[in-house]
Design a protein around this motif. Structure first.
Motif, PDB file in Angstrom:
ATOM      1  N   PHE A   1       0.824  -1.223   0.000  1.00  0.00           N
ATOM      2  CA  PHE A   1       0.000   0.000   0.000  1.00  0.00           C
ATOM      3  C   PHE A   1       0.856   1.270   0.000  1.00  0.00           C
ATOM      4  N   GLU A   2       2.088   1.156   0.494  1.00  0.00           N
ATOM      5  CA  GLU A   2       3.031   2.285   0.372  1.00  0.00           C
ATOM      6  C   GLU A   2       3.246   2.585  -1.116  1.00  0.00           C
ATOM      7  N   GLU A   3       3.386   1.521  -1.902  1.00  0.00           N
ATOM      8  CA  GLU A   3       3.592   1.671  -3.353  1.00  0.00           C
ATOM      9  C   GLU A   3       2.333   2.198  -4.037  1.00  0.00           C
ATOM     10  N   LEU A   4       1.158   1.667  -3.625  1.00  0.00           N
ATOM     11  CA  LEU A   4      -0.111   2.048  -4.266  1.00  0.00           C
ATOM     12  C   LEU A   4      -0.464   3.510  -4.003  1.00  0.00           C
ATOM     13  N   HIS A   5      -0.301   3.917  -2.738  1.00  0.00           N
ATOM     14  CA  HIS A   5      -0.771   5.251  -2.323  1.00  0.00           C
ATOM     15  C   HIS A   5       0.357   6.257  -2.154  1.00  0.00           C
ATOM     16  N   ASN A   6       1.584   5.873  -2.518  1.00  0.00           N
ATOM     17  CA  ASN A   6       2.785   6.685  -2.295  1.00  0.00           C
ATOM     18  C   ASN A   6       3.124   6.780  -0.809  1.00  0.00           C
ATOM     19  N   GLN A   7       2.117   7.006   0.014  1.00  0.00           N
ATOM     20  CA  GLN A   7       2.382   6.972   1.460  1.00  0.00           C
ATOM     21  C   GLN A   7       1.097   6.660   2.221  1.00  0.00           C
ATOM     22  N   ILE A   8       1.310   6.083   3.467  1.00  0.00           N
ATOM     23  CA  ILE A   8       0.163   5.752   4.328  1.00  0.00           C
ATOM     24  C   ILE A   8       0.049   6.883   5.346  1.00  0.00           C
ATOM     25  N   LYS A   9      -1.196   7.200   5.723  1.00  0.00           N
ATOM     26  CA  LYS A   9      -1.424   8.301   6.680  1.00  0.00           C
ATOM     27  C   LYS A   9      -0.680   8.021   7.985  1.00  0.00           C
ATOM     28  N   ASN A  10      -0.268   9.108   8.653  1.00  0.00           N
ATOM     29  CA  ASN A  10       0.527   8.979   9.881  1.00  0.00           C
ATOM     30  C   ASN A  10      -0.161   8.164  10.969  1.00  0.00           C
ATOM     31  N   ASN A  11      -1.483   8.430  11.203  1.00  0.00           N
ATOM     32  CA  ASN A  11      -2.189   7.707  12.275  1.00  0.00           C
ATOM     33  C   ASN A  11      -2.262   6.206  11.957  1.00  0.00           C
ATOM     34  N   GLN A  12      -2.387   5.880  10.635  1.00  0.00           N
ATOM     35  CA  GLN A  12      -2.433   4.470  10.231  1.00  0.00           C
ATOM     36  C   GLN A  12      -1.048   3.826  10.365  1.00  0.00           C
ATOM     37  N   LYS A  13      -0.008   4.588  10.050  1.00  0.00           N
ATOM     38  CA  LYS A  13       1.364   4.087  10.202  1.00  0.00           C
ATOM     39  C   LYS A  13       1.643   3.733  11.668  1.00  0.00           C
ATOM     40  N   GLU A  14       1.193   4.628  12.564  1.00  0.00           N
ATOM     41  CA  GLU A  14       1.391   4.401  14.004  1.00  0.00           C
ATOM     42  C   GLU A  14       0.707   3.114  14.456  1.00  0.00           C
ATOM     43  N   LYS A  15      -0.507   2.892  13.925  1.00  0.00           N
ATOM     44  CA  LYS A  15      -1.273   1.692  14.292  1.00  0.00           C
ATOM     45  C   LYS A  15      -0.533   0.430  13.834  1.00  0.00           C
ATOM     46  N   ILE A  16       0.002   0.481  12.606  1.00  0.00           N
ATOM     47  CA  ILE A  16       0.764  -0.667  12.073  1.00  0.00           C
ATOM     48  C   ILE A  16       1.973  -0.943  12.965  1.00  0.00           C
ATOM     49  N   THR A  17       2.699   0.119  13.340  1.00  0.00           N
ATOM     50  CA  THR A  17       3.892  -0.030  14.187  1.00  0.00           C
ATOM     51  C   THR A  17       3.526  -0.634  15.540  1.00  0.00           C
ATOM     52  N   ASP A  18       2.411  -0.145  16.134  1.00  0.00           N
ATOM     53  CA  ASP A  18       1.965  -0.675  17.438  1.00  0.00           C
ATOM     54  C   ASP A  18       1.691  -2.175  17.361  1.00  0.00           C
ATOM     55  N   LEU A  19       0.974  -2.585  16.292  1.00  0.00           N
ATOM     56  CA  LEU A  19       0.623  -4.004  16.135  1.00  0.00           C
ATOM     57  C   LEU A  19       1.885  -4.851  15.910  1.00  0.00           C
ATOM     58  N   GLN A  20       2.806  -4.344  15.090  1.00  0.00           N
ATOM     59  CA  GLN A  20       4.042  -5.085  14.813  1.00  0.00           C
ATOM     60  C   GLN A  20       4.928  -5.190  16.062  1.00  0.00           C
ATOM     61  N   THR A  21       4.950  -4.128  16.851  1.00  0.00           N
ATOM     62  CA  THR A  21       5.743  -4.144  18.086  1.00  0.00           C
ATOM     63  C   THR A  21       5.207  -5.192  19.062  1.00  0.00           C
ATOM     64  N   ALA A  22       3.908  -5.440  18.977  1.00  0.00           N
ATOM     65  CA  ALA A  22       3.282  -6.462  19.839  1.00  0.00           C
ATOM     66  C   ALA A  22       3.498  -7.872  19.295  1.00  0.00           C
ATOM     67  N   GLY A  23       4.332  -7.989  18.236  1.00  0.00           N
ATOM     68  CA  GLY A  23       4.658  -9.313  17.700  1.00  0.00           C
ATOM     69  C   GLY A  23       3.643  -9.854  16.719  1.00  0.00           C
ATOM     70  N   LYS A  24       2.868  -8.948  16.089  1.00  0.00           N
ATOM     71  CA  LYS A  24       1.825  -9.393  15.157  1.00  0.00           C
ATOM     72  C   LYS A  24       2.201  -9.053  13.716  1.00  0.00           C
ATOM     73  N   THR A  25       1.688  -9.874  12.797  1.00  0.00           N
ATOM     74  CA  THR A  25       1.889  -9.600  11.372  1.00  0.00           C
ATOM     75  C   THR A  25       0.647  -8.862  10.879  1.00  0.00           C
ATOM     76  N   VAL A  26       0.851  -7.725  10.194  1.00  0.00           N
ATOM     77  CA  VAL A  26      -0.288  -6.900   9.762  1.00  0.00           C
ATOM     78  C   VAL A  26      -0.566  -7.122   8.279  1.00  0.00           C
TER      79      VAL A  26
END
Length: 711
Positions: free
Chosen positions: A488-513
């Motif tokens: 989606f980084e490629e599709l949209h050029n960039q992901i919104k900041n609040n969505q990026k933060e959510k992805i990072t939070d989930l990944q930090t918790a050991g989850k695959t998004v």
């Protein structure tokens, strides 16, 4: 089963009456000399002999007549042991004791010099020591010095110098010592014998329209076995009809019943608690999981532990040394004019008795047999004394993450939506992912099915896989993408900041998004994770408490691995590992200290083999785990790990205590020679007391249970 003989070319017999390791060796040598016998191997721990060639039970019993051994075909129904006090070997001890007491009373009344008490003592010695003397004389002729030789010289020497009372007492106390040794070995072997009796010898089989009860030896693969509520399963198989809960404690050590239904695997020896089951037999009786456990435990008990090898080597030189020392004590002082001959011959005889290596020889095998038997009853297969001792010395345990610390099955943990209804978005995702073979796709489909949503009705077209990033497809004339955040980084050029933060939070918790979206917007995040086993955190905590370093090995990325490792509490985390990297890491760790590797026994086989001790999970269901590992945890339960470490440490301590005590008490008794205080009474009590104490000390291992592990 002895490795030097194969299953096809040998016949196994159960033996009753083994009292010591050397007697078992003598029996083995006697059997090897029988006509028609090519080779024979005794398993003292399991009380069995394996014979290659042709012979009869009568011939085998003749070869064991020196010890009054009873031999029985392994497949025959086991004969119940006679009560200890009724055993034939013990009856002669009672007669001998009565004669000794009667002679002593006569001596008090008629005087010690009278010939009648002397005759009574002589008869008491002959009755109680008859078989001992035969073995002793045979060994003396061959210049083999074992405990029988030492005792024979000591008793006859005592009679020659006129110490009849003490000679007769030594005979009785030695016979009692042997009987107690026999009793303790039988007690230690009971763990295996209880395993043998678990599975029924007959099974109810349906052939055609008939239900017939037949012996398990006659049951064929593919037969339909009927198991009623309250009955035990006689064979391994697969459930083809019915549903019930089975108590699998006999196989896995777990007392909590497990629900079984159609297509589930079931094992011989397990108890059907409530429903009627029809089972298709998948293995012959000699190949069932229970049979394999019994054979592995028996083979394990035959394996010599490193400390046993030390004891055997020590005893080989120690016994002749004692004979030489006794001879020197008896001869040199009188020749030097330091006392009369009878005094120093008496001291020499006492040295022979105290030098008997009974306690030393029995110090290790009783502990090993007891510990391995106890472990088997608790669902842990330890394949030999060497692995028992190695586990007791462990400094680190490396655990594979997937399938060991975690369940090995990915599951959806979080759904974050940014537009539309959650159920609608999950149906779209499942419809697109149903064609994918990816494990994360199966996690999404499972979640949708669990919610009762119908995704198979959705019409999908233009499905396309985007290598390494995701998939896309058209539903209701709209193109949807399911894939990684980088897609989606490629599709949209960039992901919104609040969505990026959510992805990072989930990944930090050991989850695959995984992301669901279109070319213009992100619709949902779906987080998937491999679930941690409920027991993992507690087990790691117990291992850390026992002072064992814990290491988690995984192919996951650093962030995910660290999140899971922190949650479980492991001391060290090794991430981004390929299978060959795991092998390299284990080899490196082994260079520093004793290390165990815990895995599922299939893809972890190289690392299991490279570790000091390889531990496989879930041995009940996989032959690979039973074959590749040094220790197999029969259930898929990590809770057995701290118990195994603690049992092994206890066994190691007990073996060390036994060896130290049996040598220490001999040293103290031998020092009594210097002031001339050593008597035959002290000598025999030192020898018998040591044997009895090391045996009772070893039997303490029977008391260690799984729930006794320190918290």
């Amino acid at each position: 089963m002895p490795e030097s003989l194969t299953k096809e070319e040998m016949k196994a017999y159960r033996v009753q009456g083994f009292s010591c390791v050397s007697c078992a060796k003598t029996f083995e040598n006697n059997v090897k000399k029988l006509q028609g016998v090519e080779n024979a191997e005794v398993n003292f721990g399991a009380s069995k002999i394996y014979v290659k060639g042709q012979t009869t039970i009568e011939e085998l019993e003749k070869a064991g007549s020196f010890e009054n051994l009873k031999v029985q075909d392994e497949k025959e129904q086991k004969v119940e042991h006679e009560p200890f006090w009724k055993q034939k070997e013990n009856i002669k001890v009672y007669i001998s004791a009565v004669l000794l007491l009667a002679s002593w009373i006569l001596g008090k009344q008629l005087g010690e010099e009278h010939f009648l008490p002397t005759i009574g003592y002589a008869v008491s010695i002959l009755v109680g020591g008859y078989s001992l003397f035969i073995k002793g004389f045979r060994n003396l002729i061959r210049l083999q010095f074992d405990m029988n030789t030492l005792m024979t010289i000591a008793i006859i020497g005592a009679a020659i110098i006129g110490e009849w009372v003490e000679g007769a007492t030594v005979v009785i106390l030695f016979a009692i010592s042997e009987a107690l040794e026999r009793y303790s070995m039988d007690k230690a072997r009971q763990s295996i014998e209880s395993l043998m009796d678990i599975a029924p010898k007959e099974a109810l089989i349906r052939r055609g329209n008939q239900e017939i009860s037949i012996h398990v030896d006659d049951v064929q693969i593919g037969d339909i076995m009927i198991v009623k509520p309250g009955q035990k399963l006689a064979m391994d198989g697969t459930v083809i009809q019915g549903m019930s809960t089975l108590n699998q404690a006999a196989i896995t050590g777990e007392s909590v019943p497990v629900t079984k239904t159609v297509e589930d695997e079931v094992f011989a020896g397990t108890l059907n608690e409530e429903g009627l089951l029809e089972v298709s037999v998948t293995k012959r009786v000699e190949d069932t999981t229970l049979s394999k456990i019994i054979h592995l435990v028996e083979a394990a008990q035959a394996e010599r532990a490193p400390s046993q090898a030390f004891v055997d080597k020590f005893a080989k030189y120690y016994t002749p040394a004692i004979v030489i020392l006794a001879a020197l004590i008896a001869i040199i002082p009188p020749l030097a004019g330091s006392g009369d001959w009878s005094t120093w011959i008496y001291q020499g005889l006492a040295v022979l008795v105290v030098g008997c290596p009974c306690a030393l020889v029995v110090s290790t095998p009783v502990a090993v047999v007891t510990a391995i038997g106890n472990a088997a009853k608790n669902g842990v297969l330890i394949k030999g004394g060497v692995y028992l001792e190695e586990t007791g010395n462990l400094k680190a345990i490396a655990l594979d993450k997937t399938g060991t610390l975690t369940k090995g099955v990915p599951a959806v943990t979080d759904i974050v939506t940014y537009a539309r209804n959650e159920d609608e978005l999950m149906i779209i995702t499942a419809a697109i992912e149903k064609g994918s073979q990816h494990p994360l796709a199966s996690a999404i489909i499972k979640k949708v099915e669990a919610k009762g949503l119908h995704y198979n009705d959705v019409f999908m077209e233009e499905f396309q896989s985007i290598t390494g990033k995701g998939v896309k497809a058209k539903i209701n004339n709209e193109v949807y993408y399911v894939g990684s955040p980088s897609l989606f980084e490629e599709l949209h050029n960039q992901i919104k900041n609040n969505q990026k933060e959510k992805i990072t939070d989930l990944q930090t918790a050991g989850k695959t998004v995984m992301v669901l979206g279109t070319e213009t917007e992100i619709l949902a995040f779906i987080a998937v994770a491999d679930e941690i086993r409920e027991s993992s955190k507690e087990v790691i905590s117990q291992l850390n408490h026992l002072g064992v370093d814990t290491v988690m090995l995984t192919g996951d990325n650093q962030r995910t691995a660290y999140a899971i490792g922190q949650q479980i509490g492991v001391a060290d985390i090794e991430a981004d590992l390929l299978p060959e990297d795991k092998l390299t890491f284990i080899k490196k760790l082994r260079g520093k200290h004793h290390v165990a590797m815990v895995g599922d026994g299939v893809n972890d086989a190289p690392a299991l083999a490279a570790s000091t001790v390889g531990v496989a999970m879930g041995g009940a269901g996989t032959d690979t785990a039973l074959e590749t590992a040094d220790i197999a945890l029969m259930s898929d339960d990590l809770n057995k790990l701290p118990y195994t470490v603690q049992l092994s440490r206890k066994a190691l301590n007990i073996i060390k205590q036994n060896i130290t005590f049996s040598l220490g008490i001999k040293a103290v008794a031998l020092l009594l020679v210097v002031p001339g205080w050593l008597t035959l009474w002290i000598a025999i009590f030192a020898d018998m007391g040591a044997t009895l104490l090391v045996t009772l000390n070893s039997l303490r291992l029977l008391r260690i249970k799984k729930h006794h592990v320190m918290k």
